[in-house]
Motif scaffolding. Structure first.
Motif, short mmCIF file in Angstrom:
data_model
loop_
_atom_site.label_atom_id
_atom_site.label_comp_id
_atom_site.label_asym_id
_atom_site.label_seq_id
_atom_site.Cartn_x
_atom_site.Cartn_y
_atom_site.Cartn_z
N LYS A 141 0.83 -1.21 0.00
CA LYS A 141 0.00 0.00 0.00
C LYS A 141 0.86 1.26 0.00
O LYS A 141 0.61 2.20 -0.76
CB LYS A 141 -0.93 0.03 1.22
N LEU A 142 1.89 1.29 0.84
CA LEU A 142 2.79 2.44 0.88
C LEU A 142 3.42 2.68 -0.49
O LEU A 142 3.53 3.82 -0.96
CB LEU A 142 3.88 2.23 1.92
N GLY A 152 -6.38 14.14 5.34
CA GLY A 152 -5.04 13.77 5.79
C GLY A 152 -4.59 14.52 7.02
O GLY A 152 -3.80 14.02 7.83
N LEU A 153 -5.09 15.74 7.21
CA LEU A 153 -4.69 16.56 8.35
C LEU A 153 -5.25 16.06 9.67
O LEU A 153 -4.77 16.46 10.74
CB LEU A 153 -5.14 18.01 8.13
N GLU A 154 -6.24 15.18 9.63
CA GLU A 154 -6.79 14.65 10.88
C GLU A 154 -5.72 13.89 11.67
O GLU A 154 -5.83 13.74 12.89
CB GLU A 154 -7.98 13.75 10.56
N ASP A 161 -5.53 8.90 2.83
CA ASP A 161 -5.29 10.35 2.75
C ASP A 161 -4.23 10.78 3.75
O ASP A 161 -3.37 11.62 3.44
CB ASP A 161 -6.60 11.12 3.01
N GLU A 162 -4.28 10.22 4.95
CA GLU A 162 -3.26 10.55 5.95
C GLU A 162 -1.89 10.04 5.50
O GLU A 162 -0.89 10.75 5.61
CB GLU A 162 -3.65 9.95 7.30
N ILE A 163 -1.86 8.82 5.00
CA ILE A 163 -0.58 8.26 4.53
C ILE A 163 -0.04 9.09 3.37
O ILE A 163 1.17 9.37 3.30
CB ILE A 163 -0.76 6.80 4.11
N ALA A 164 -0.92 9.54 2.47
CA ALA A 164 -0.47 10.35 1.33
C ALA A 164 0.13 11.67 1.79
O ALA A 164 1.16 12.12 1.26
CB ALA A 164 -1.65 10.60 0.38
N ASN A 165 -0.49 12.32 2.78
CA ASN A 165 0.08 13.56 3.31
C ASN A 165 1.46 13.33 3.91
O ASN A 165 2.38 14.13 3.72
CB ASN A 165 -0.84 14.15 4.38
#
Length: 251
Positions: free
Chosen positions: A76-77, A209-211, A130-134
């Protein structure tokens, strides 16, 4: 995977650092401009070419004793990184790669040459793509802006001149022996902005992602003295400034 959110942002990849003035004053304590001037002077006096950058990164990587994991989490990463790096300015100069490391610490970091290290603790703490992408976009941003050069350049007069017969790459590796690099607060925010840009371009929602930072803030004890000496901005400041930035760039 992340819920589908119909939201788009007008974020370009300009070099100009474009968080609000109030955010910069609050986070960087007025030192951001000094940091930029220092970086310009270091780049002029001790430039690091791409070949040296890659040589240092390769040698550093080979000397680490990390346990690398290749499973569905790594897959996934890798998929997310591949989507993000399509929009990186330096994708044809350096080879962005990601490594998953068995470590409970919530952490991710990068070294010059484009290698990104992501702990299992970080993977478990992140709740969605989204968090991982950020996070991955942030680490790409450190390479895009060449923040990774600064720690070597600061020591170049002593390290390289004092070891004239040695290899500059070996001097650089000795500086990076801890395995992680601490950037200043200004650079961290600049890398955040790069992360927003890359995540948005790749189809992720940087607002979701900011969460990540909102949850991280619950674990931090915020005080004025600590804020001045920290290399990273406090998580609630990163969340607030990121939200303000995205609000200003929302379609």
């Amino acid at each position: 995977s992340s819920p589908v959110v119909k939201e788009s942002f007008d974020i370009d990849n300009e070099t100009l650092f474009s968080f609000g003035d109030d955010c910069l004053d609050d986070i960087d304590n007025g030192m951001g401009q000094i940091g930029k001037i220092e970086q310009q002077m270091l780049d002029a006096a001790f430039p690091i070419d791409t070949d040296t950058e890659k040589e240092v990164g390769n040698a550093f990587h080979q000397q680490r004793n990390y346990t690398f994991i290749k499973d569905n989490r790594y897959d996934k990463l890798k998929r997310i990184l591949n989507k993000l790096k399509r929009y990186a300015d330096r994708k044809n100069e350096i080879n962005y790669e990601i490594y998953l490391i068995e470590d409970d610490m919530v952490n991710a970091w990068t070294v010059m040459g484009g290698r990104i290290y992501f702990t299992t603790g970080m993977y478990d703490f992140a709740r969605n793509d989204d968090e991982i992408a950020n996070i991955i976009g942030h680490e790409i941003g450190h390479n895009e802006r060449k923040h990774t050069h600064k720690h070597i350049q600061r020591r170049a007069p002593i390290g390289i001149l004092g070891n004239a017969l040695g290899e500059p790459a070996q001097v650089a590796i000795s500086i990076l022996e801890k395995g992680t690099i601490a950037f200043n607060q200004y650079q961290e925010l600049e890398a955040d902005r790069s992360g927003f840009y890359l995540a948005n371009k790749a189809g992720y929602n940087p607002r979701i992602g900011l969460e990540f930072w909102q949850r991280m803030a619950r674990q931090e004890d915020k005080n004025i003295l600590g804020k001045f000496f920290r290399s990273h901005p406090y998580s609630d400041d990163r969340y607030r400034c990121g939200m303000d930035y995205l609000d200003a760039h929302k379609h």
